[in-house]
Enzyme design. Sequence first.
Site, PDB file in Angstrom:
ATOM      1  N   ASN A  72      57.121  30.537 -12.022  1.00 30.04           N
ATOM      2  CA  ASN A  72      57.139  29.079 -12.158  1.00 30.04           C
ATOM      3  C   ASN A  72      58.476  28.514 -11.711  1.00 30.04           C
ATOM      4  O   ASN A  72      58.546  27.505 -10.996  1.00 30.04           O
ATOM      5  CB  ASN A  72      56.882  28.666 -13.605  1.00 30.04           C
ATOM      6  CG  ASN A  72      55.474  28.959 -14.084  1.00 30.04           C
ATOM      7  OD1 ASN A  72      54.580  29.226 -13.290  1.00 30.04           O
ATOM      8  ND2 ASN A  72      55.288  28.919 -15.396  1.00 30.04           N
ATOM      9  N   TYR A 139      46.394  38.776 -22.058  1.00 30.19           N
ATOM     10  CA  TYR A 139      45.762  40.075 -21.835  1.00 30.19           C
ATOM     11  C   TYR A 139      46.658  40.821 -20.842  1.00 30.19           C
ATOM     12  O   TYR A 139      46.348  40.937 -19.658  1.00 30.19           O
ATOM     13  CB  TYR A 139      44.341  39.898 -21.298  1.00 30.19           C
ATOM     14  CG  TYR A 139      43.452  39.159 -22.264  1.00 30.19           C
ATOM     15  CD1 TYR A 139      42.718  39.845 -23.228  1.00 30.19           C
ATOM     16  CD2 TYR A 139      43.389  37.768 -22.247  1.00 30.19           C
ATOM     17  CE1 TYR A 139      41.917  39.158 -24.145  1.00 30.19           C
ATOM     18  CE2 TYR A 139      42.602  37.082 -23.157  1.00 30.19           C
ATOM     19  CZ  TYR A 139      41.869  37.776 -24.109  1.00 30.19           C
ATOM     20  OH  TYR A 139      41.093  37.096 -25.014  1.00 30.19           O
ATOM     21  N   ASN A 201      63.463  32.050 -23.669  1.00 28.88           N
ATOM     22  CA  ASN A 201      61.994  32.124 -23.633  1.00 28.88           C
ATOM     23  C   ASN A 201      61.424  33.097 -24.661  1.00 28.88           C
ATOM     24  O   ASN A 201      60.659  34.004 -24.323  1.00 28.88           O
ATOM     25  CB  ASN A 201      61.535  32.539 -22.230  1.00 28.88           C
ATOM     26  CG  ASN A 201      60.854  31.406 -21.484  1.00 28.88           C
ATOM     27  OD1 ASN A 201      60.247  30.528 -22.090  1.00 28.88           O
ATOM     28  ND2 ASN A 201      60.937  31.424 -20.176  1.00 28.88           N
ATOM     29  N   SER A 229      66.155  26.754 -26.132  1.00 27.33           N
ATOM     30  CA  SER A 229      65.916  25.631 -27.040  1.00 27.33           C
ATOM     31  C   SER A 229      66.864  25.783 -28.223  1.00 27.33           C
ATOM     32  O   SER A 229      67.439  26.851 -28.448  1.00 27.33           O
ATOM     33  CB  SER A 229      64.455  25.621 -27.503  1.00 27.33           C
ATOM     34  OG  SER A 229      64.176  26.778 -28.266  1.00 27.33           O
ATOM     35  N   GLY A 321      65.708  15.392 -24.880  1.00 29.16           N
ATOM     36  CA  GLY A 321      66.464  15.724 -23.687  1.00 29.16           C
ATOM     37  C   GLY A 321      67.123  17.079 -23.771  1.00 29.16           C
ATOM     38  O   GLY A 321      66.525  18.060 -24.216  1.00 29.16           O
ATOM     39  N   GLY A 345      54.705  24.739 -19.177  1.00 23.74           N
ATOM     40  CA  GLY A 345      55.516  24.971 -17.988  1.00 23.74           C
ATOM     41  C   GLY A 345      56.702  24.039 -17.858  1.00 23.74           C
ATOM     42  O   GLY A 345      57.487  24.170 -16.911  1.00 23.74           O
ATOM     43  N   GLY A 347      59.430  23.845 -19.623  1.00 26.35           N
ATOM     44  CA  GLY A 347      60.706  24.539 -19.749  1.00 26.35           C
ATOM     45  C   GLY A 347      61.099  25.236 -18.465  1.00 26.35           C
ATOM     46  O   GLY A 347      62.282  25.226 -18.069  1.00 26.35           O
ATOM     47  N   ASP A 348      60.135  25.844 -17.770  1.00 26.30           N
ATOM     48  CA  ASP A 348      60.423  26.504 -16.507  1.00 26.30           C
ATOM     49  C   ASP A 348      60.820  25.478 -15.442  1.00 26.30           C
ATOM     50  O   ASP A 348      61.714  25.727 -14.629  1.00 26.30           O
ATOM     51  CB  ASP A 348      59.209  27.297 -16.032  1.00 26.30           C
ATOM     52  CG  ASP A 348      58.764  28.327 -17.047  1.00 26.30           C
ATOM     53  OD1 ASP A 348      59.630  28.884 -17.755  1.00 26.30           O
ATOM     54  OD2 ASP A 348      57.543  28.583 -17.146  1.00 26.30           O
TER      55      ASP A 348
END
Length: 406
Positions: A72, A139, A201, A229, A321, A345, A347-348
């Site tokens: 990503n 999976y 992550n 985060s 922000g 997605g 964050g990516d």
Amino acid sequence: MTGQPHSGGGEDAQRGGGAPLPGAASDRPLIPRQPGRPDVLTFGETMVALRGSGPLKLGGTMHVSIAGAESNVAIGLARLGHDVRWAGAVGEDEAGELVLRTLRAEGIGVSGAATDPGAPTGLLLFEPRLPEVTRVHYYRAGSAGSRLTAGVVERAFAAAPPRVLHLTGITPALSPTAHSAARHALQLAKDHGSLVCLDVNFRARLWTAEQAAGILREWIPYVDVLIASDDELPLCLPEGAVGAGSPGEAGPPDEAGSPGGSHGIDKAQGVEEAQGIEGAQGAERAPQGATHGAAATLASQAKLLLDLGVGEVVVKLGADGATAFTHGGSLHQPAKAVRAVDAVGAGDAFVAGYLSALLDDEEPAGCLERAVTTGAFAVASHGDWEGAPTRSELGMLGAPPGTVVR
């Protein structure tokens, strides 16, 4: 780590706390500039993604795509015009062909990717359950991506050492061999002078907070840019430091009683980025969810990491922000106001924007501005990476509602 200085600063972002960090210097890491090196190498697992429109048990149609935190980021960077390579492993199957074909179509170099005839390409299912809550079912046990070896990253560096190596905390959680491969990538980056970016992550379905903290602490001396985060940051702190250990301990809960970041609760339920990085409401404001005590805690945690050699600590604060901490002080950037469509997605996309601006020699303020912009595009679009903007589209968020671009 590169150890090369770069002056910090910026005018548009807000000074965090109005004062530099104690003992601060004005240096930040520089990206190596040797010709012939790709801008970024990302390394990890990419899977086939099936996205439903409601509860999976009810059946229905599903949209087929690919997804993976590292790819990503790679797509986001390639859309912005950067030379990006992806290294990983896929199965010798149609799903693996889809992964490689999609990345090639996005202009990403995949010559370093491996095909494993003895394992399938991983699969994940997205199950939207509420407007802002999506369940993700993995999976990936025994998948080709989980059987990554150091040889894959060795070949990628031998072909062309990158200016920036981007890793996430997902890869070492996949398997002992994937952990060894990621650790080897850090050493190769150090040997070749590549800047290292680590996005924490944390995934509670892959490993425990204690397991994650044990490995991430070992990695910190290699990291130039750390992105997390607010509730993931404690995983990187030295053992015994105040707040070190589990996600969600970065500070007191906000007024609604939930963690200040977007990961602590959601990850435990297998929900990836369900709150996003840029929310749809109240984006043009300074952080209000975190108390003064929580902000002070973040600053002290960032100071510990900077003292350990990290060049920049970038903390994602959900709809509030993000804040960047450097040896020159801290800067806050409010989120962009957008209509939330799909926050998976985000964050990516944020990471891609930050690294893109860093590659363009932007100061921290410019890096944060581009990061919240690319994150907002992700929130306003369906899919993990499909809505990633090109460079010419970055200014579109400022257009008034109803604008038609002709």
